[in-house]
Motif scaffolding. Structure first.
Motif, mmCIF file in Angstrom:
data_model
loop_
_atom_site.group_PDB
_atom_site.id
_atom_site.type_symbol
_atom_site.label_atom_id
_atom_site.label_comp_id
_atom_site.label_asym_id
_atom_site.label_seq_id
_atom_site.Cartn_x
_atom_site.Cartn_y
_atom_site.Cartn_z
ATOM 1 N N VAL A 52 0.861 -1.178 0.000
ATOM 2 C CA VAL A 52 0.000 0.000 0.000
ATOM 3 C C VAL A 52 0.899 1.230 0.000
ATOM 4 C CG1 VAL A 52 -1.705 1.326 1.287
ATOM 5 C CG2 VAL A 52 -1.870 -1.167 1.203
ATOM 6 N N VAL A 53 0.728 2.066 -1.022
ATOM 7 C CA VAL A 53 1.529 3.280 -1.145
ATOM 8 C C VAL A 53 0.740 4.416 -0.489
ATOM 9 C CG1 VAL A 53 2.708 4.850 -2.732
ATOM 10 C CG2 VAL A 53 2.574 2.401 -3.262
ATOM 11 N N PHE A 54 0.970 4.591 0.800
ATOM 12 C CA PHE A 54 0.144 5.506 1.582
ATOM 13 C C PHE A 54 0.220 6.951 1.097
ATOM 14 C CE2 PHE A 54 0.690 1.958 4.565
ATOM 15 C CZ PHE A 54 -0.620 1.780 4.976
ATOM 16 N N ASP A 55 1.345 7.335 0.517
ATOM 17 C CA ASP A 55 1.505 8.724 0.081
ATOM 18 C C ASP A 55 0.808 9.019 -1.241
ATOM 19 O OD1 ASP A 55 3.011 9.321 2.314
ATOM 20 O OD2 ASP A 55 4.920 8.872 1.347
ATOM 21 N N ASP A 56 0.307 7.973 -1.930
ATOM 22 C CA ASP A 56 -0.375 8.219 -3.206
ATOM 23 C C ASP A 56 -1.329 7.065 -3.517
ATOM 24 O OD1 ASP A 56 -1.104 9.441 -5.566
ATOM 25 O OD2 ASP A 56 0.674 8.819 -6.684
ATOM 26 N N PRO A 64 -2.165 -0.613 -13.969
ATOM 27 C CA PRO A 64 -3.246 -1.513 -13.558
ATOM 28 C C PRO A 64 -2.831 -2.541 -12.516
ATOM 29 C CG PRO A 64 -3.208 -1.284 -15.950
ATOM 30 C CD PRO A 64 -1.955 -0.637 -15.432
ATOM 31 N N TRP A 65 -1.561 -2.971 -12.593
ATOM 32 C CA TRP A 65 -1.152 -4.080 -11.734
ATOM 33 C C TRP A 65 -0.650 -3.635 -10.376
ATOM 34 C CZ3 TRP A 65 -3.258 -8.351 -12.825
ATOM 35 C CH2 TRP A 65 -3.606 -8.620 -14.160
ATOM 36 N N THR A 66 0.047 -2.515 -10.294
ATOM 37 C CA THR A 66 0.408 -2.031 -8.961
ATOM 38 C C THR A 66 -0.833 -1.541 -8.217
ATOM 39 O OG1 THR A 66 0.949 0.196 -9.774
ATOM 40 C CG2 THR A 66 2.752 -1.420 -9.653
ATOM 41 N N SER A 67 -1.797 -1.001 -8.964
ATOM 42 C CA SER A 67 -3.059 -0.593 -8.354
ATOM 43 C C SER A 67 -3.793 -1.796 -7.784
ATOM 44 C CB SER A 67 -3.934 0.119 -9.395
ATOM 45 O OG SER A 67 -5.234 0.338 -8.889
ATOM 46 N N TYR A 68 -3.886 -2.840 -8.576
ATOM 47 C CA TYR A 68 -4.503 -4.079 -8.094
ATOM 48 C C TYR A 68 -3.725 -4.621 -6.899
ATOM 49 C CZ TYR A 68 -6.255 -8.896 -8.129
ATOM 50 O OH TYR A 68 -6.813 -10.102 -7.773
ATOM 51 N N GLY A 69 -2.397 -4.588 -7.011
ATOM 52 C CA GLY A 69 -1.560 -5.125 -5.950
ATOM 53 C C GLY A 69 -1.764 -4.440 -4.617
ATOM 54 N N GLN A 70 -1.800 -3.105 -4.624
ATOM 55 C CA GLN A 70 -1.967 -2.426 -3.333
ATOM 56 C C GLN A 70 -3.359 -2.670 -2.747
ATOM 57 O OE1 GLN A 70 -1.580 1.791 -2.913
ATOM 58 N NE2 GLN A 70 -3.319 2.276 -4.215
ATOM 59 N N SER A 71 -4.361 -2.851 -3.606
ATOM 60 C CA SER A 71 -5.694 -3.142 -3.085
ATOM 61 C C SER A 71 -5.748 -4.525 -2.440
ATOM 62 C CB SER A 71 -6.747 -3.028 -4.196
ATOM 63 O OG SER A 71 -6.713 -4.127 -5.081
ATOM 64 N N LYS A 72 -5.008 -5.475 -3.005
ATOM 65 C CA LYS A 72 -4.977 -6.821 -2.433
ATOM 66 C C LYS A 72 -4.121 -6.871 -1.162
ATOM 67 C CE LYS A 72 -7.884 -7.861 -4.186
ATOM 68 N NZ LYS A 72 -9.115 -8.626 -3.878
ATOM 69 N N THR A 73 -3.052 -6.082 -1.128
ATOM 70 C CA THR A 73 -2.304 -5.945 0.122
ATOM 71 C C THR A 73 -3.200 -5.376 1.201
ATOM 72 O OG1 THR A 73 -0.168 -5.675 -0.984
ATOM 73 C CG2 THR A 73 -0.356 -4.776 1.234
ATOM 74 N N PRO A 88 5.961 -9.844 3.804
ATOM 75 C CA PRO A 88 5.972 -9.343 5.188
ATOM 76 C C PRO A 88 5.214 -8.032 5.355
ATOM 77 C CG PRO A 88 8.153 -10.133 4.557
ATOM 78 C CD PRO A 88 7.312 -10.152 3.311
ATOM 79 N N TYR A 89 5.256 -7.147 4.349
ATOM 80 C CA TYR A 89 4.566 -5.860 4.495
ATOM 81 C C TYR A 89 3.054 -6.031 4.585
ATOM 82 C CZ TYR A 89 4.296 -6.195 -0.703
ATOM 83 O OH TYR A 89 4.094 -6.594 -2.008
ATOM 84 N N ALA A 90 2.529 -7.160 4.088
ATOM 85 C CA ALA A 90 1.082 -7.387 4.144
ATOM 86 C C ALA A 90 0.618 -7.891 5.507
ATOM 87 C CB ALA A 90 0.661 -8.374 3.062
ATOM 88 N N LEU A 91 1.543 -8.351 6.328
ATOM 89 C CA LEU A 91 1.217 -8.827 7.669
ATOM 90 C C LEU A 91 1.707 -7.885 8.756
ATOM 91 C CD1 LEU A 91 2.086 -12.633 7.297
ATOM 92 C CD2 LEU A 91 -0.179 -11.567 7.154
ATOM 93 N N ASP A 92 2.314 -6.786 8.353
ATOM 94 C CA ASP A 92 2.931 -5.858 9.302
ATOM 95 C C ASP A 92 1.863 -5.119 10.116
ATOM 96 O OD1 ASP A 92 5.694 -4.306 9.852
ATOM 97 O OD2 ASP A 92 4.029 -2.881 9.833
ATOM 98 N N ARG A 93 1.942 -5.206 11.433
ATOM 99 C CA ARG A 93 0.913 -4.621 12.287
ATOM 100 C C ARG A 93 0.918 -3.096 12.220
ATOM 101 N NH1 ARG A 93 1.552 -7.591 17.974
ATOM 102 N NH2 ARG A 93 -0.276 -6.296 18.472
ATOM 103 N N ASP A 94 2.079 -2.498 12.041
ATOM 104 C CA ASP A 94 2.126 -1.036 11.904
ATOM 105 C C ASP A 94 1.449 -0.594 10.614
ATOM 106 O OD1 ASP A 94 3.460 -0.754 14.322
ATOM 107 O OD2 ASP A 94 5.461 -0.709 13.397
ATOM 108 N N ASN A 95 1.706 -1.322 9.530
ATOM 109 C CA ASN A 95 1.019 -1.015 8.270
ATOM 110 C C ASN A 95 -0.491 -1.187 8.414
ATOM 111 O OD1 ASN A 95 3.402 -0.477 6.922
ATOM 112 N ND2 ASN A 95 3.538 -2.489 5.934
ATOM 113 N N ALA A 96 -0.895 -2.239 9.130
ATOM 114 C CA ALA A 96 -2.327 -2.484 9.326
ATOM 115 C C ALA A 96 -2.974 -1.356 10.122
ATOM 116 C CB ALA A 96 -2.529 -3.819 10.033
ATOM 117 N N ALA A 97 -2.276 -0.887 11.156
ATOM 118 C CA ALA A 97 -2.820 0.208 11.965
ATOM 119 C C ALA A 97 -2.923 1.489 11.156
ATOM 120 C CB ALA A 97 -1.947 0.417 13.200
ATOM 121 N N ARG A 98 -1.901 1.756 10.336
ATOM 122 C CA ARG A 98 -1.927 2.965 9.516
ATOM 123 C C ARG A 98 -3.053 2.898 8.495
ATOM 124 N NH1 ARG A 98 3.088 5.480 5.842
ATOM 125 N NH2 ARG A 98 2.006 7.435 5.308
ATOM 126 N N LEU A 99 -3.207 1.736 7.860
ATOM 127 C CA LEU A 99 -4.276 1.583 6.871
ATOM 128 C C LEU A 99 -5.641 1.739 7.524
ATOM 129 C CD1 LEU A 99 -5.168 0.888 3.970
ATOM 130 C CD2 LEU A 99 -5.222 -1.520 4.691
#
Length: 318
Positions: free
Chosen positions: A171-175, A185-194, A298-309
């Motif tokens: 997930v690219v939080f800054d954009d 199309p694919w990085t967009s899909y990727g961040q949505s699945k993350t 690992p970034y998809a299971l990261d608790r800090d990323n989850a909290a930020r999202l």
């Protein structure tokens, strides 16, 4: 629930019917989004066959009613009831209406609907990038809105259909909405699945005291679904060559629904939460993206990323 298969008998070729064999869901209620085609239909079929009353939450209610009628004709006696509800995940008002109309407990929520690889940058009426909005934000708003119903079920499960495509991008939080970077199309899909995986991590942590378990999964490489309607094979091949990624072996729709049904209903996964599954088992962590055909970043299971999202998502759907 009774007579489940042993865990080691489930794998890549297991079908949803095999997973649900021996499981009794009478008296339980389920919602399956995107249940008018593909693995959504098979997920609804399996849950209803085990006795659950299933709501098909769909954008096109005519298509949903057609599927419900077909399933009712095919399901065995003593199956659960099927109903159809309108839900357009790109239109927040329909999410709010769906939530407002729901009464009573909800035992199973399968966040199955999605879009993939839209060829051009497309935005929802509220200005959000379409893939992130439909695949993540719409489901986030739905789950948050239904939380009281899930808590009332005393042991509810949320299942989010993610993808190996989460390896395409964190997930690219800054954009999030591609306002500064070129749309792909694919990085967009990727961040949505993350985001689907991170939602499961976040919900598992926040809602455990409500008895709510949450998981995400990779259903498999299933080409014969409406999800692939925008698929440009040449563009996908170029993206794979650039990233060094590869597609896993293909599956049937019946096999593709198996992991969703396992997480939604099987006693095998009782007592665990916040995990990512594939081929009916918990996935291994990916340490090298090149050549990967399975696993979880690992970034998809990261608790800090989850909290930020979670915080960002709350602000965006408020």
């Amino acid at each position: 629930m009774s007579k489940p298969h042993a865990p080691h008998t489930f794998g890549a070729t297991t079908t949803a019917t095999e997973v649900i064999d021996g499981v009794d869901l009478h008296g339980r209620r389920a919602v399956v989004t995107g249940a008018s085609s593909g693995i959504g239909v098979e997920t609804a079929r399996a849950l209803a066959a085990a006795g659950a009353d299933v709501t098909l939450a769909v954008r096109n209610t005519d298509a949903g009613n057609h599927v419900a009628a077909r399933l009712e004709a095919e399901l065995p006696p003593n199956s659960g009831q099927l109903t159809v509800g309108r839900l357009d995940l790109a239109d927040r008002s329909t999410v709010e209406t769906f939530v407002a109309d729901w009464t009573g407990p909800l035992h199973i929520l399968v966040n199955n609907a999605g879009v993939m690889a839209l060829p051009q940058l497309t935005r929802t009426p509220d200005g959000r990038e379409m893939q992130f909005s439909v695949n993540h934000l719409g489901h986030f708003a739905l789950a948050v809105g239904l939380r009281p119903a899930l808590a009332a079920a005393d042991g509810a499960r949320i299942v989010s259909v993610a993808s190996i495509g989460h390896l395409f991008s964190p997930v690219v939080f800054d954009d999030l909405d591609y306002r500064f970077r070129p749309y792909d199309p694919w990085t967009s899909y990727g961040q949505s699945k993350t985001a689907n995986v991170l939602f499961a991590v976040g919900a598992a942590e926040r809602w455990a005291d409500d008895g709510i378990a949450a998981h995400a999964l990779m259903p498999g490489n299933i080409a014969d679904t409406s999800l692939a309607r925008h698929l440009d094979l040449e563009q996908l091949a170029g993206f794979m060559d650039t990233t060094g990624l590869a597609l896993p072996p293909g599956k049937t729709i019946e096999q593709g629904a198996a992991t969703s049904v396992l997480l939604a209903a099987s006693p095998i996964v009782a007592g665990i939460t916040g995990r990512y599954f594939e081929d009916c088992t918990q996935a291994q962590t990916v340490t090298e993206r090149a050549g990967a055909i399975a696993g979880v970043a690992p970034y998809a299971l990261d608790r800090d990323n989850a909290a930020r999202l979670w915080a960002v998502s709350e602000a965006l759907v408020r």
